[in-house]
Design an enzyme around this catalytic site. Structure first.
Site, PDB file in Angstrom:
ATOM      1  N   HIS A  58     115.914 -64.275 116.064  1.00 55.13           N
ATOM      2  CA  HIS A  58     116.911 -63.761 115.803  1.00 55.13           C
ATOM      3  C   HIS A  58     117.011 -62.923 114.527  1.00 55.13           C
ATOM      4  O   HIS A  58     117.870 -63.560 112.737  1.00 55.13           O
ATOM      5  CB  HIS A  58     117.744 -65.024 115.009  1.00 55.13           C
ATOM      6  CG  HIS A  58     119.613 -64.462 115.040  1.00 55.13           C
ATOM      7  ND1 HIS A  58     120.427 -63.732 115.699  1.00 55.13           N
ATOM      8  CD2 HIS A  58     120.677 -65.266 113.933  1.00 55.13           C
ATOM      9  CE1 HIS A  58     121.785 -63.551 115.333  1.00 55.13           C
ATOM     10  NE2 HIS A  58     121.891 -64.496 114.583  1.00 55.13           N
ATOM     11  N   ARG A 103     119.009 -60.897 107.047  1.00 51.13           N
ATOM     12  CA  ARG A 103     118.971 -63.111 107.338  1.00 51.13           C
ATOM     13  C   ARG A 103     117.937 -63.240 106.116  1.00 51.13           C
ATOM     14  O   ARG A 103     118.234 -64.517 105.613  1.00 51.13           O
ATOM     15  CB  ARG A 103     118.927 -62.902 108.628  1.00 51.13           C
ATOM     16  CG  ARG A 103     119.916 -62.753 109.253  1.00 51.13           C
ATOM     17  CD  ARG A 103     119.929 -62.973 111.212  1.00 51.13           C
ATOM     18  NE  ARG A 103     121.141 -62.726 111.778  1.00 51.13           N
ATOM     19  CZ  ARG A 103     121.518 -61.018 112.376  1.00 51.13           C
ATOM     20  NH1 ARG A 103     119.763 -60.757 112.457  1.00 51.13           N
ATOM     21  NH2 ARG A 103     122.455 -60.972 113.324  1.00 51.13           N
ATOM     22  N   ILE A 120     132.463 -70.157 110.656  1.00 56.80           N
ATOM     23  CA  ILE A 120     132.672 -70.209 111.709  1.00 56.80           C
ATOM     24  C   ILE A 120     133.105 -72.219 112.061  1.00 56.80           C
ATOM     25  O   ILE A 120     132.988 -72.246 112.822  1.00 56.80           O
ATOM     26  CB  ILE A 120     131.071 -70.185 111.654  1.00 56.80           C
ATOM     27  CG1 ILE A 120     130.631 -68.612 111.249  1.00 56.80           C
ATOM     28  CG2 ILE A 120     130.410 -70.882 113.189  1.00 56.80           C
ATOM     29  CD1 ILE A 120     129.030 -68.584 111.176  1.00 56.80           C
ATOM     30  N   ASP A 127     132.196 -80.764 104.369  1.00 59.18           N
ATOM     31  CA  ASP A 127     131.547 -79.691 103.492  1.00 59.18           C
ATOM     32  C   ASP A 127     131.537 -80.819 102.268  1.00 59.18           C
ATOM     33  O   ASP A 127     132.574 -81.169 102.332  1.00 59.18           O
ATOM     34  CB  ASP A 127     132.631 -78.893 103.666  1.00 59.18           C
ATOM     35  CG  ASP A 127     132.240 -77.093 103.080  1.00 59.18           C
ATOM     36  OD1 ASP A 127     132.098 -76.345 103.604  1.00 59.18           O
ATOM     37  OD2 ASP A 127     132.428 -77.083 101.876  1.00 59.18           O
ATOM     38  N   THR A 177     122.737 -71.401 110.810  1.00 54.41           N
ATOM     39  CA  THR A 177     122.732 -71.100 109.564  1.00 54.41           C
ATOM     40  C   THR A 177     121.375 -70.600 109.554  1.00 54.41           C
ATOM     41  O   THR A 177     120.372 -70.555 109.877  1.00 54.41           O
ATOM     42  CB  THR A 177     122.022 -72.322 108.781  1.00 54.41           C
ATOM     43  OG1 THR A 177     123.298 -72.695 108.024  1.00 54.41           O
ATOM     44  CG2 THR A 177     121.873 -71.675 107.100  1.00 54.41           C
ATOM     45  N   ARG A 189     126.264 -60.140 122.238  1.00 54.64           N
ATOM     46  CA  ARG A 189     126.726 -58.230 121.840  1.00 54.64           C
ATOM     47  C   ARG A 189     125.936 -57.258 123.046  1.00 54.64           C
ATOM     48  O   ARG A 189     126.629 -56.603 123.140  1.00 54.64           O
ATOM     49  CB  ARG A 189     126.045 -58.379 120.809  1.00 54.64           C
ATOM     50  CG  ARG A 189     127.151 -59.222 119.599  1.00 54.64           C
ATOM     51  CD  ARG A 189     125.965 -58.953 118.104  1.00 54.64           C
ATOM     52  NE  ARG A 189     126.938 -60.376 116.912  1.00 54.64           N
ATOM     53  CZ  ARG A 189     126.490 -60.714 115.789  1.00 54.64           C
ATOM     54  NH1 ARG A 189     125.247 -60.480 115.949  1.00 54.64           N
ATOM     55  NH2 ARG A 189     127.398 -60.558 115.299  1.00 54.64           N
TER      56      ARG A 189
END
Length: 320
Positions: A176, A89, A14, A34, A120, A152
């Site tokens: 979510h 998740r 992502i 990162d 995240t 979606r």
């Protein structure tokens, strides 16, 4: 006028896609951060070289030090472990909570005036924790979920009806996860609410019910197909839409995980609702009228979010 500075925290699939889109859209100069040495630097250089082909003038830099995000106007957080097949998740909670603590402290120290978008998972709990760890104003920390889930929903409706996605407005509320609430009565195709489309024979009730269920399981469908990770193109596009609305003060109404202060009868938690995003961050929450069935589904989704929050508190006692 100085260009905006966009800090992308996490240089995975992502994060790399976000950097590419931000560069192509010339949203601002990009810092790709990162903890893995070489990864953000390599991706930033690759995209910078591509910019000579697509003809956009932006600066891209890979970094391993939070000091490099200093003064960022927008921070988009993707750092953490993605889902793998068979995982929910929620399975990511423990490890990603620790990541959010490190990220929150980094933002607090170096980019305290940024607008922060969290991606995240588990999203609703992670954005809540990230706001606490960072100490930023609640209207400046928001979660990306509803834009993706609604996209979606809209795509599946376009596929079923043969209508352009541009003429479909789909909405999802709640957390979510599999308990999200696709808002059938408030979603439209060409201005017609979905129940009216069923009456007119555009699609059957069974087909609509199947689309609603597919929307709820949309992320898992992609995880099962990819086998080694989770979605990245659509999540990145969704976060860019949110960042653009903030940077350009567009005042778009987008479904996002937003901190509630009495709206929908809820307080002191983040959950997905429509919100106006402008230069002030999450500026105004839009409250849909809901019937008894929608209220019940929304309440169930909220209970799932509250359960994740309690699990976070059990792991880290600094969360309140």
């Amino acid at each position: 006028m100085a260009r905006a500075k966009i800090a992308l925290i996490g240089a995975g699939m992502i994060g790399g896609t976000l950097a590419h889109i931000a560069a192509r859209e010339e949203l601002g100069d990009v810092i790709l951060f990162d903890i893995a040495e070489g990864t953000p630097q390599g991706k930033a250089l690759d995209i910078a070289e591509a910019s000579a082909v697509f003809g956009k003038d932006v600066a891209l830099k890979g970094a391993n030090d939070y000091a490099d995000i200093a003064g960022a106007d927008v921070c988009i957080v993707t750092a953490g472990v993605p889902r793998k097949p068979g995982m929910s998740r929620d399975d990511l909670l423990g490890i990603n909570l620790k990541v959010m603590k490190a990220v929150g402290e980094g933002i607090k120290a170096h980019a305290p005036n940024a607008f922060v978008i969290c991606i995240t998972n588990p999203l609703d709990a992670m954005v809540w924790a990230l706001q606490q760890f960072s100490g930023l104003p609640k209207e400046k920390v928001i979660g990306m979920a509803g834009v993706l889930d609604s996209a979606r929903f809209a795509y599946f409706l376009a596929e079923a009806t043969g209508v352009s996605v541009e003429d479909i407005h789909a909405w999802t509320l709640g957390g979510h996860g599999d308990d999200m609430v696709p808002m059938v009565r408030h979603s439209t195709v060409g201005g017609l609410p979905l129940p009216e489309l069923v009456k007119q024979g555009w699609l059957s009730q069974d087909k609509l019910d199947a689309i609603v269920e597919r929307t709820r399981k949309g992320g898992g469908e992609i995880v099962a197909l990819l086998k080694t990770g989770s979605a990245f193109y659509a999540p990145a596009e969704s976060a860019i839409a949110m960042a653009t609305s903030y940077l350009k003060d567009k005042k778009r109404v987008l479904p996002c995980a937003t901190y509630l202060t009495g709206q929908y009868g809820l307080n002191d938690l983040y959950v997905g609702v429509p919100v106006v995003i402008g230069a002030g961050g999450a500026e105004k929450i839009v409250e849909f009228e809901t019937n008894d069935d929608e209220k019940a589904m929304f309440a169930k989704s909220v209970e799932s979010v509250k359960g994740l929050m309690e699990a976070c508190k059990a792991i880290d006692s600094s969360l309140v």
